[in-house]
Design an enzyme around this catalytic site. Structure first.
Site, PDB file in Angstrom:
ATOM      1  N   GLU A   1      -4.622   3.296   6.619  1.00  0.00           N
ATOM      2  CA  GLU A   1      -4.128   3.244   5.346  1.00  0.00           C
ATOM      3  C   GLU A   1      -4.690   4.569   4.647  1.00  0.00           C
ATOM      4  OE1 GLU A   1      -5.371  -0.220   3.287  1.00  0.00           O
ATOM      5  OE2 GLU A   1      -5.717   0.730   1.572  1.00  0.00           O
TER       6      GLU A   1
ATOM      7  N   SER B   1     -10.585  -0.702   3.878  1.00  0.00           N
ATOM      8  CA  SER B   1      -9.678  -0.943   5.004  1.00  0.00           C
ATOM      9  C   SER B   1      -9.316   0.305   5.591  1.00  0.00           C
ATOM     10  CB  SER B   1      -8.503  -1.930   4.516  1.00  0.00           C
ATOM     11  OG  SER B   1      -9.127  -3.109   3.949  1.00  0.00           O
TER      12      SER B   1
ATOM     13  N   ARG C   1       0.661  -1.312   0.043  1.00  0.00           N
ATOM     14  CA  ARG C   1       0.013  -0.034  -0.084  1.00  0.00           C
ATOM     15  C   ARG C   1       0.881   1.166  -0.142  1.00  0.00           C
ATOM     16  NH1 ARG C   1      -2.549  -3.619  -0.727  1.00  0.00           N
ATOM     17  NH2 ARG C   1      -4.641  -4.146   0.284  1.00  0.00           N
TER      18      ARG C   1
HETATM   19  C1  LIG Z   1     -15.447  -0.317  -0.371  1.00  0.00           C
HETATM   20  C2  LIG Z   1     -14.017   0.029  -0.416  1.00  0.00           C
HETATM   21  C3  LIG Z   1     -13.299  -1.132  -0.924  1.00  0.00           C
HETATM   22  C4  LIG Z   1     -11.429  -0.830  -1.029  1.00  0.00           C
HETATM   23  N1  LIG Z   1     -10.978  -1.869  -1.287  1.00  0.00           N
HETATM   24  C5  LIG Z   1      -9.535  -1.899  -1.407  1.00  0.00           C
HETATM   25  C6  LIG Z   1      -8.933  -2.864  -1.649  1.00  0.00           C
HETATM   26  O1  LIG Z   1      -9.303  -4.223  -1.869  1.00  0.00           O
HETATM   27  N2  LIG Z   1      -7.458  -2.781  -1.806  1.00  0.00           N
HETATM   28  C7  LIG Z   1      -6.923  -1.496  -2.011  1.00  0.00           C
HETATM   29  O2  LIG Z   1      -5.777  -1.570  -2.336  1.00  0.00           O
HETATM   30  N3  LIG Z   1      -7.736  -0.636  -1.555  1.00  0.00           N
HETATM   31  C8  LIG Z   1      -9.140  -0.520  -1.605  1.00  0.00           C
HETATM   32  N4  LIG Z   1      -9.742   0.419  -1.094  1.00  0.00           N
HETATM   33  C9  LIG Z   1      -9.098   1.705  -1.061  1.00  0.00           C
HETATM   34  C10 LIG Z   1      -9.293   2.817  -2.393  1.00  0.00           C
HETATM   35  O3  LIG Z   1     -10.145   2.252  -3.410  1.00  0.00           O
HETATM   36  C11 LIG Z   1      -7.919   2.639  -2.895  1.00  0.00           C
HETATM   37  O4  LIG Z   1      -6.953   3.328  -2.207  1.00  0.00           O
HETATM   38  C12 LIG Z   1      -7.822   3.634  -4.319  1.00  0.00           C
HETATM   39  O5  LIG Z   1      -6.627   3.413  -4.963  1.00  0.00           O
HETATM   40  C13 LIG Z   1      -8.133   5.051  -4.008  1.00  0.00           C
HETATM   41  O6  LIG Z   1      -8.273   5.616  -5.296  1.00  0.00           O
HETATM   42  P1  LIG Z   1      -9.094   7.113  -5.484  1.00  0.00           P
HETATM   43  O7  LIG Z   1      -8.780   7.329  -7.028  1.00  0.00           O
HETATM   44  O8  LIG Z   1     -10.294   7.371  -4.658  1.00  0.00           O
HETATM   45  O9  LIG Z   1      -7.886   7.972  -4.963  1.00  0.00           O
HETATM   46  P2  LIG Z   1      -8.200   9.194  -3.771  1.00  0.00           P
HETATM   47  O10 LIG Z   1      -9.029   8.372  -2.419  1.00  0.00           O
HETATM   48  O11 LIG Z   1      -8.887  10.283  -4.367  1.00  0.00           O
HETATM   49  O12 LIG Z   1      -6.602   9.475  -3.403  1.00  0.00           O
HETATM   50  C14 LIG Z   1      -5.807   8.690  -2.797  1.00  0.00           C
HETATM   51  C15 LIG Z   1      -4.453   9.002  -2.776  1.00  0.00           C
HETATM   52  O13 LIG Z   1      -3.898   9.202  -4.097  1.00  0.00           O
HETATM   53  C16 LIG Z   1      -3.643  10.525  -4.502  1.00  0.00           C
HETATM   54  N5  LIG Z   1      -3.891  10.716  -5.982  1.00  0.00           N
HETATM   55  C17 LIG Z   1      -5.013  10.524  -6.147  1.00  0.00           C
HETATM   56  N6  LIG Z   1      -5.042  10.811  -7.700  1.00  0.00           N
HETATM   57  C18 LIG Z   1      -3.828  11.102  -7.940  1.00  0.00           C
HETATM   58  C19 LIG Z   1      -3.280  11.381  -9.319  1.00  0.00           C
HETATM   59  N7  LIG Z   1      -3.584  11.581 -10.453  1.00  0.00           N
HETATM   60  N8  LIG Z   1      -1.715  12.081  -9.039  1.00  0.00           N
HETATM   61  C20 LIG Z   1      -1.303  12.107  -7.842  1.00  0.00           C
HETATM   62  N9  LIG Z   1      -1.584  11.633  -6.768  1.00  0.00           N
HETATM   63  C21 LIG Z   1      -3.081  11.061  -6.779  1.00  0.00           C
HETATM   64  C22 LIG Z   1      -4.373  11.609  -3.434  1.00  0.00           C
HETATM   65  O14 LIG Z   1      -3.822  12.635  -3.203  1.00  0.00           O
HETATM   66  C23 LIG Z   1      -4.266  10.427  -2.234  1.00  0.00           C
HETATM   67  O15 LIG Z   1      -3.230  10.715  -1.684  1.00  0.00           O
HETATM   68  C24 LIG Z   1     -11.122   0.509  -1.021  1.00  0.00           C
HETATM   69  C25 LIG Z   1     -12.168   1.629  -0.548  1.00  0.00           C
HETATM   70  C26 LIG Z   1     -13.379   1.313  -0.559  1.00  0.00           C
HETATM   71  C27 LIG Z   1     -14.227   2.509  -0.261  1.00  0.00           C
END
Ligand SMILES: Cc1cc2nc3c(=O)[nH]c(=O)nc-3n(C[C@H](O)[C@H](O)[C@H](O)COP(=O)(O)OP(=O)(O)OC[C@H]3O[C@@H](n4cnc5c(N)ncnc54)[C@H](O)[C@@H]3O)c2cc1C
Length: 339
Positions: free
Chosen positions: A333, A237, A165
Site C-alpha cells: 500500500e 499497513s 486505498r
Molecule cells: C501508524 C500508521 C497508521 C496508519 N493507519 C492507516 C489507516 O488506518 N488507514 C489508512 O488508510 N491509512 C493508514 N496509514 C497510512 C497513511 O496514514 C495514509 O495513507 C495517509 O493518507 C498518508 O497521508 P500523508 O499526508 O502522510 O501522505 P504522504 O505519505 O506524504 O503521501 C501519500 C501519497 O499522497 C500523495 N500526496 C500527498 N499530498 C498530496 C497532495 N496535496 N496532492 C497530490 N498528491 C499528494 C503523495 O505523492 C503520495 O503518493 C497509517 C500510517 C501510519 C504511519
C-alpha cells in the site's frame, strides 16, 4: 508564502524514519503560490514529488528533484442544511485535526477515521479507510492544480475513481494533479458505524455511545495495535488486503477452514494479509534493521537505522512466503520513492 530548502533532510517528513535528502524542498501556502511555482517549473530540479505528512512513503534513495509540501490551511463551512454540513479544508491541514473538529461540532462521518496519520490532501489521494469507513464516503469534491498547466480543476466524488486505498490521483492521473482543498459532507443526524472490528467491545468501557466516546474508543484500539512512528518508524499497513475471486477463496478455505474473510460482493472476498503473513511465521521477525511488527503482521517497522532497501528486501521476502504458502499475491500500500 514560499519557502525553499536546498539539500534538505527528509528525516522528519517520513514516518518510516528513513534518512534521505531532497535536492530541493519547497513549502507553499496558497493556490496562487503553487501556480507561480509551477509557471516557472523548468527552473526547478526535476522530477517532482508532492508529499503530505510522509506517513505512506518509503524513500529508497536521496530524491534528486523537487519535493513540494502544502501549507494550505483552513476549515470553512461552505454550506449547511438541517441534514448536513459541507466543510472545505486546506490540503495542508492535519487529517486528525479535522476529525477532532467534526467530533467537537457533532458532525457524523469522520469519527471512525480518527488518528490516521497524514494530511487532508493525501486523504483523497489514498482514499484512507478504517473500521468499516472510507473517506470516499464523506468526500464531496477535490480541488486541484494541474502540474503541467497550473490550471485549477475540481473533481466531483464520482470523478475520483475511488476504490480500496485507490483513487484516480494514485493511478491514471498519478503525479499530474496537486490536491489543494477537499470538501467533505458530514451528517448532522446520528449515524454510527460500529459493526467493524472490536469497536463495540471497546465502547463497553464508556457510559454512553456518542461521537466523543467512539473517537476515544478508536484511538485506544489503534494505540494498542499500531506502533507509534515516533518510537518505531513505520507507515501503518505496509500491504493491502488482497481481494480474491470467490472460487480461489473457496479453494483456500478447504485447506485453511479458519481463514478470516469479508465478503466484498457476490464474486469477491477480501482476506486479511496480516493473517497470511502471521501464518507464514513472520510476526516479530527481523531482516537486518527491518522487522515485521510483533503485534500486527501487516506493519513493517524500522528497528533503527534501516534503509529503504532493507525494508523493501523484507517486504519482498514476506510477499514470496505468502505466494508460496497460499498462492496469493499481496501488494504494498506504501508508495516507494526513488526505487
Ligand atoms: C501508524 C500508521 C497508521 C496508519 N493507519 C492507516 C489507516 O488506518 N488507514 C489508512 O488508510 N491509512 C493508514 N496509514 C497510512 C497513511 O496514514 C495514509 O495513507 C495517509 O493518507 C498518508 O497521508 P500523508 O499526508 O502522510 O501522505 P504522504 O505519505 O506524504 O503521501 C501519500 C501519497 O499522497 C500523495 N500526496 C500527498 N499530498 C498530496 C497532495 N496535496 N496532492 C497530490 N498528491 C499528494 C503523495 O505523492 C503520495 O503518493 C497509517 C500510517 C501510519 C504511519
Amino acid at each position: 508564502m514560499i519557502t525553499r530548502y536546498n539539500h534538505y533532510s527528509m528525516l522528519s517528513h517520513n514516518t518510516f524514519g528513513i534518512d534521505v535528502e531532497a535536492e530541493l524542498f519547497i513549502e507553499y501556502s496558497s493556490v496562487e503560490d503553487l501556480q507561480s511555482l509551477l509557471s516557472s517549473k523548468e527552473l526547478l530540479p526535476q522530477p517532482f514529488l508532492h508529499i503530505g505528512g510522509g506517513s505512506n512513503l518509503l524513500f529508497v534513495s536521496d530524491y534528486k528533484g523537487t519535493i513540494f509540501h502544502s501549507g494550505i490551511k483552513g476549515m470553512e463551512i461552505i454550506s449547511e442544511t438541517e441534514e448536513y454540513v459541507m466543510v472545505r479544508v486546506g490540503a495542508g491541514e492535519v487529517w486528525d485535526d479535522f476529525v477532532a473538529y467534526c467530533v467537537d461540532n457533532e458532525w457524523y462521518g469522520a469519527e471512525n477515521l480518527s488518528l490516521i496519520p497524514g494530511e487532508v490532501g493525501a486523504s483523497a489521494v489514498q482514499n484512507i479507510g478504517a473500521y468499516g469507513v472510507e473517506v470516499k464516503d464523506i468526500i464531496e469534491r477535490v480541488e486541484t492544480v494541474a502540474v503541467e498547466s497550473g490550471k485549477e480543476r475540481t473533481f466531483a466524488n464520482e470523478d475520483c475513481s475511488f476504490s480500496y486505498r485507490q483513487s484516480i490521483f494514485k493511478k491514471e492521473l498519478k503525479g499530474q494533479y496537486i490536491v489543494t482543498y477537499v470538501t467533505y459532507k458530514l451528517d448532522k443526524h446520528t449515524r454510527f458505524n460500529l459493526e467493524y472490528g472490536n469497536i463495540k467491545t471497546e465502547l463497553e468501557k464508556f457510559d454512553e455511545v456518542n461521537l466523543k466516546t467512539i473517537r476515544q474508543a478508536i484511538i485506544a484500539i489503534r494505540e494498542v495495535k499500531l506502533p507509534d512512528p515516533k518510537i518505531e518508524g513505520n507507515a501503518g499497513s505496509f500491504f493491502m488486503n488482497p481481494i480474491l475471486p470467490r472460487a480461489q477463496f473457496e479453494l483456500l478455505k478447504q485447506t485453511y477452514p479458519d481463514i478470516p474473510h469479508y465478503d466484498v460482493d457476490e464474486d469477491r472476498v477480501k482476506v486479511p494479509a496480516a493473517w497470511m503473513i502471521d501464518r507464514c511465521g513472520w510476526k516479530g521477525r527481523l531482516l537486518g534493521n527491518a522487522g515485521v511488527h510483533d503485534k500486527q503482521a501487516l506493519v513493517l517497522v524500522n528497528k533503527g537505522g534501516a534503509t529503504g532497501r532493507e525494508i523493501i528486501a523484507l517486504s519482498k521476502a514476506v510477499q514470496l512466503s505468502v505466494k508460496e504458502k497460499f498462492g496469493v499475491d499481496i501488494y504494498p500500500e506504501v508508495n516507494f520513492i526513488g526505487e
